[in-house]
Design a protein around this motif. Structure first.
Motif, mmCIF file in Angstrom:
data_model
loop_
_atom_site.group_PDB
_atom_site.id
_atom_site.type_symbol
_atom_site.label_atom_id
_atom_site.label_comp_id
_atom_site.label_asym_id
_atom_site.label_seq_id
_atom_site.Cartn_x
_atom_site.Cartn_y
_atom_site.Cartn_z
ATOM 1 N N THR A 15 0.839 -1.193 0.000
ATOM 2 C CA THR A 15 0.000 0.000 0.000
ATOM 3 C C THR A 15 0.874 1.243 0.000
ATOM 4 O O THR A 15 2.099 1.180 0.198
ATOM 5 C CB THR A 15 -0.923 0.026 1.232
ATOM 6 O OG1 THR A 15 -0.115 0.099 2.423
ATOM 7 C CG2 THR A 15 -1.786 -1.226 1.287
ATOM 8 N N LEU A 16 0.218 2.393 -0.194
ATOM 9 C CA LEU A 16 0.933 3.662 -0.170
ATOM 10 C C LEU A 16 1.493 3.947 1.220
ATOM 11 O O LEU A 16 2.549 4.569 1.356
ATOM 12 C CB LEU A 16 -0.011 4.789 -0.610
ATOM 13 C CG LEU A 16 0.637 6.109 -1.050
ATOM 14 C CD1 LEU A 16 1.500 5.894 -2.271
ATOM 15 C CD2 LEU A 16 -0.431 7.158 -1.336
ATOM 16 N N GLU A 17 0.794 3.484 2.265
ATOM 17 C CA GLU A 17 1.292 3.665 3.619
ATOM 18 C C GLU A 17 2.584 2.874 3.838
ATOM 19 O O GLU A 17 3.491 3.340 4.539
ATOM 20 C CB GLU A 17 0.237 3.219 4.636
ATOM 21 C CG GLU A 17 -0.971 4.129 4.745
ATOM 22 C CD GLU A 17 -1.916 3.986 3.559
ATOM 23 O OE1 GLU A 17 -1.781 2.976 2.821
ATOM 24 O OE2 GLU A 17 -2.782 4.867 3.362
ATOM 25 N N ASP A 18 2.690 1.678 3.234
ATOM 26 C CA ASP A 18 3.938 0.915 3.327
ATOM 27 C C ASP A 18 5.091 1.668 2.682
ATOM 28 O O ASP A 18 6.208 1.702 3.216
ATOM 29 C CB ASP A 18 3.768 -0.449 2.654
ATOM 30 C CG ASP A 18 2.768 -1.330 3.378
ATOM 31 O OD1 ASP A 18 2.515 -1.068 4.566
ATOM 32 O OD2 ASP A 18 2.228 -2.249 2.750
ATOM 33 N N LEU A 19 4.828 2.284 1.529
ATOM 34 C CA LEU A 19 5.867 3.056 0.852
ATOM 35 C C LEU A 19 6.303 4.239 1.702
ATOM 36 O O LEU A 19 7.508 4.496 1.856
ATOM 37 C CB LEU A 19 5.345 3.531 -0.509
ATOM 38 C CG LEU A 19 6.250 4.482 -1.302
ATOM 39 C CD1 LEU A 19 7.584 3.821 -1.621
ATOM 40 C CD2 LEU A 19 5.558 4.933 -2.581
ATOM 41 N N GLU A 20 5.355 4.975 2.260
ATOM 42 C CA GLU A 20 5.706 6.127 3.083
ATOM 43 C C GLU A 20 6.434 5.702 4.354
ATOM 44 O O GLU A 20 7.320 6.418 4.835
ATOM 45 C CB GLU A 20 4.441 6.910 3.422
ATOM 46 C CG GLU A 20 3.781 7.554 2.199
ATOM 47 C CD GLU A 20 2.446 8.190 2.530
ATOM 48 O OE1 GLU A 20 1.958 7.953 3.655
ATOM 49 O OE2 GLU A 20 1.904 8.914 1.675
ATOM 50 N N ARG A 21 6.080 4.531 4.894
ATOM 51 C CA ARG A 21 6.766 4.035 6.086
ATOM 52 C C ARG A 21 8.226 3.718 5.779
ATOM 53 O O ARG A 21 9.098 3.865 6.642
ATOM 54 C CB ARG A 21 6.041 2.801 6.610
ATOM 55 C CG ARG A 21 6.456 2.390 8.019
ATOM 56 C CD ARG A 21 5.682 1.178 8.501
ATOM 57 N NE ARG A 21 4.254 1.445 8.552
ATOM 58 C CZ ARG A 21 3.363 0.871 7.738
ATOM 59 N NH1 ARG A 21 3.764 0.011 6.814
ATOM 60 N NH2 ARG A 21 2.094 1.139 7.849
ATOM 61 N N ARG A 22 8.515 3.300 4.578
ATOM 62 C CA ARG A 22 9.904 3.046 4.190
ATOM 63 C C ARG A 22 10.644 4.343 3.883
ATOM 64 O O ARG A 22 11.844 4.458 4.134
ATOM 65 C CB ARG A 22 9.949 2.146 2.958
ATOM 66 C CG ARG A 22 9.600 0.693 3.222
ATOM 67 C CD ARG A 22 10.059 -0.151 2.063
ATOM 68 N NE ARG A 22 9.782 -1.566 2.259
ATOM 69 C CZ ARG A 22 10.321 -2.524 1.531
ATOM 70 N NH1 ARG A 22 11.165 -2.207 0.572
ATOM 71 N NH2 ARG A 22 10.025 -3.782 1.749
ATOM 72 N N LEU A 23 9.937 5.321 3.324
ATOM 73 C CA LEU A 23 10.597 6.554 2.921
ATOM 74 C C LEU A 23 11.020 7.398 4.113
ATOM 75 O O LEU A 23 12.054 8.081 4.049
ATOM 76 C CB LEU A 23 9.664 7.374 2.014
ATOM 77 C CG LEU A 23 9.456 6.862 0.594
ATOM 78 C CD1 LEU A 23 8.475 7.755 -0.143
ATOM 79 C CD2 LEU A 23 10.775 6.806 -0.164
ATOM 80 N N ALA A 24 10.247 7.395 5.191
ATOM 81 C CA ALA A 24 10.519 8.299 6.312
ATOM 82 C C ALA A 24 11.919 8.105 6.902
ATOM 83 O O ALA A 24 12.699 9.068 6.966
ATOM 84 C CB ALA A 24 9.438 8.140 7.375
ATOM 85 N N PRO A 25 12.313 6.889 7.341
ATOM 86 C CA PRO A 25 13.681 6.754 7.874
ATOM 87 C C PRO A 25 14.752 6.906 6.804
ATOM 88 O O PRO A 25 15.852 7.378 7.101
ATOM 89 C CB PRO A 25 13.681 5.351 8.479
ATOM 90 C CG PRO A 25 12.607 4.615 7.761
ATOM 91 C CD PRO A 25 11.555 5.629 7.443
ATOM 92 N N ALA A 26 14.451 6.529 5.556
ATOM 93 C CA ALA A 26 15.450 6.675 4.496
ATOM 94 C C ALA A 26 15.745 8.154 4.223
ATOM 95 O O ALA A 26 16.898 8.542 4.035
ATOM 96 C CB ALA A 26 14.965 5.988 3.220
ATOM 97 N N LEU A 27 14.712 8.987 4.206
ATOM 98 C CA LEU A 27 14.919 10.426 3.999
ATOM 99 C C LEU A 27 15.673 11.050 5.163
ATOM 100 O O LEU A 27 16.537 11.927 4.963
ATOM 101 C CB LEU A 27 13.570 11.113 3.803
ATOM 102 C CG LEU A 27 12.879 10.886 2.462
ATOM 103 C CD1 LEU A 27 11.458 11.430 2.487
ATOM 104 C CD2 LEU A 27 13.669 11.542 1.337
ATOM 105 N N ALA A 28 15.361 10.630 6.375
ATOM 106 C CA ALA A 28 16.080 11.157 7.536
ATOM 107 C C ALA A 28 17.552 10.777 7.481
ATOM 108 O O ALA A 28 18.430 11.610 7.760
ATOM 109 C CB ALA A 28 15.438 10.640 8.821
ATOM 110 N N HIS A 29 17.846 9.537 7.117
ATOM 111 C CA HIS A 29 19.243 9.121 7.010
ATOM 112 C C HIS A 29 19.956 9.890 5.907
ATOM 113 O O HIS A 29 21.091 10.363 6.104
ATOM 114 C CB HIS A 29 19.310 7.615 6.731
ATOM 115 C CG HIS A 29 20.690 7.139 6.392
ATOM 116 N ND1 HIS A 29 21.692 7.024 7.319
ATOM 117 C CD2 HIS A 29 21.235 6.773 5.203
ATOM 118 C CE1 HIS A 29 22.794 6.598 6.726
ATOM 119 N NE2 HIS A 29 22.543 6.435 5.442
#
Length: 373
Positions: free
Chosen positions: A340-354
């Protein structure tokens, strides 16, 4: 009585082949529909307010991925098995060490590991002998990447293995390791989990442009805008759009969509970024339709000069293309394992912070994008 004309065997063979192709196409279409139906079923179950339905959907998704993964392994093993043993490509030292990790993790014997990875059981035994403390050989054919030369490196590699297995949060990992006798904090675990699991490929050098490009001289001097798509599990495509500061390499705003963004979506993304950070002098885009119409009108009203990347010339937005590639590597978006789109956003959040706060950038002389910003 009139005799029947003889039937041409080639015509019968042609009709038989046509019927076979129709049957094959029908089978592939059935698999296509089955994948979409399964994905729709899992998405609907995940969207329920009942947590038991959501957990059941996650369990079904995990079981389906496991079955498909073993099917993929069998196909690859059948293909490589046709190559004579002496002509098969060698495993790299890092791949050999990863095989030993999987062997220990799954409790396989040497024969089982050798059968899965198409090597001789004695070869697996030789790899294991290379990592024993009493080994006296010069050099080693088994070397993990990154290298493990201290106990701290072993802890870091083990934590990343737990990350791949989805063991739990930073606090859960830290408490589990502390109970096992390893002194480590949840903050250190979080920092290790934000590190990429594999080295990034170096982007190839691009030829110099024939005309003078726009050069970013300070923060918010030049922005870039671009869209990228990622495949979802069991069919479907999600899209990401970014507003990117060219000087500091900071992604100012990221938008996720279930459809391809149009000019209205990109206009809303630009206005939201301008409301937060102000407006740039230039904004570089490609020639896609999402950067015309309402988006171009919004730039003109804001007195922002729109520059275009020439067709076939990637260097115009090379920094943004490198950002997409790095982000997908950090967030493991190359494999469509999210539903789902929520799964994608859940992956993007820590990746963008890193990427923004912790990853040094070679083009910034070792500084992070946040420090340059």
């Amino acid at each position: 009585m009139q005799a029947c004309a003889p039937v041409d065997p080639s015509r019968l063979r042609s009709l038989r082949d046509a019927a076979s192709r129709v049957a094959l196409q029908a089978l592939l279409s059935a698999h296509d529909l089955l994948g979409h139906a399964t994905g729709r079923h899992l998405r609907d179950a995940r969207a329920q307010d009942d947590p038991l339905c959501a957990l059941s959907a996650r369990l079904e998704e995990a079981e389906l991925k496991a079955r498909l993964a073993w099917d993929i392994v069998e196909l690859l093993r059948a293909r490589l098995g046709k190559i004579p043993e002496g002509r098969r490509p060698y495993y790299s030292p890092a791949q050999r060490f990863r095989i030993l990790e999987l062997k220990r993790l799954l409790g396989w014997t040497r024969a089982e590991a050798a059968t899965t990875f198409l090597v001789c059981p004695n070869t697996v035994g030789n790899w294991e002998a290379q990592v024993r403390p009493g080994a006296t050989t010069i050099g080693s054919t088994v070397k993990p990447t990154p290298p493990v030369v201290r106990m701290k490196d072993a802890v870091r590699s083990f934590i990343q293995t737990l990350k791949r297995l989805g063991f739990g949060s930073d606090d859960v990992l830290a408490m589990t390791l502390v109970r096992a006798g390893w002194k480590i904090s949840a903050r250190t675990v979080g920092r290790i989990l934000r590190e990429p699991l594999r080295p990034e490929p170096v982007p190839p050098a691009e030829p110099p442009p024939s005309q003078r490009p726009v050069k970013a001289s300070f923060v918010h001097h030049v922005w870039m805008a671009d869209c990228s798509e990622v495949r979802a599990f069991l069919g479907g495509t999600f899209h990401m759009a970014a507003i990117f500061d060219a000087f500091s390499r900071v992604p100012l705003l990221i938008g996720t969509f279930e459809h391809r963004p149009d000019s209205a979506d990109m206009k809303a993304l630009f206005l939201k970024a301008a409301a937060r950070f102000g407006k740039p002098r230039y904004l570089i885009t490609d020639l896609g339709p999402e950067f015309k119409g309402a988006f171009r009108n919004a730039l003109q009203r804001a007195a922002v000069v729109q520059r275009f990347r020439r067709k076939g010339y990637v260097a115009g937005t090379a920094r943004l293309e490198s950002f997409w590639r790095t982000l997908k590597n950090i967030a493991d978006l190359r494999l469509p394992l999210f539903l789902t789109l929520e799964d994608l956003e859940r992956r993007l959040a820590p990746a963008l912070a890193h990427y923004t706060y912790f990853r040094p950038h070679r083009g910034l002389h070792g500084a992070t994008p946040a420090e340059a910003f």
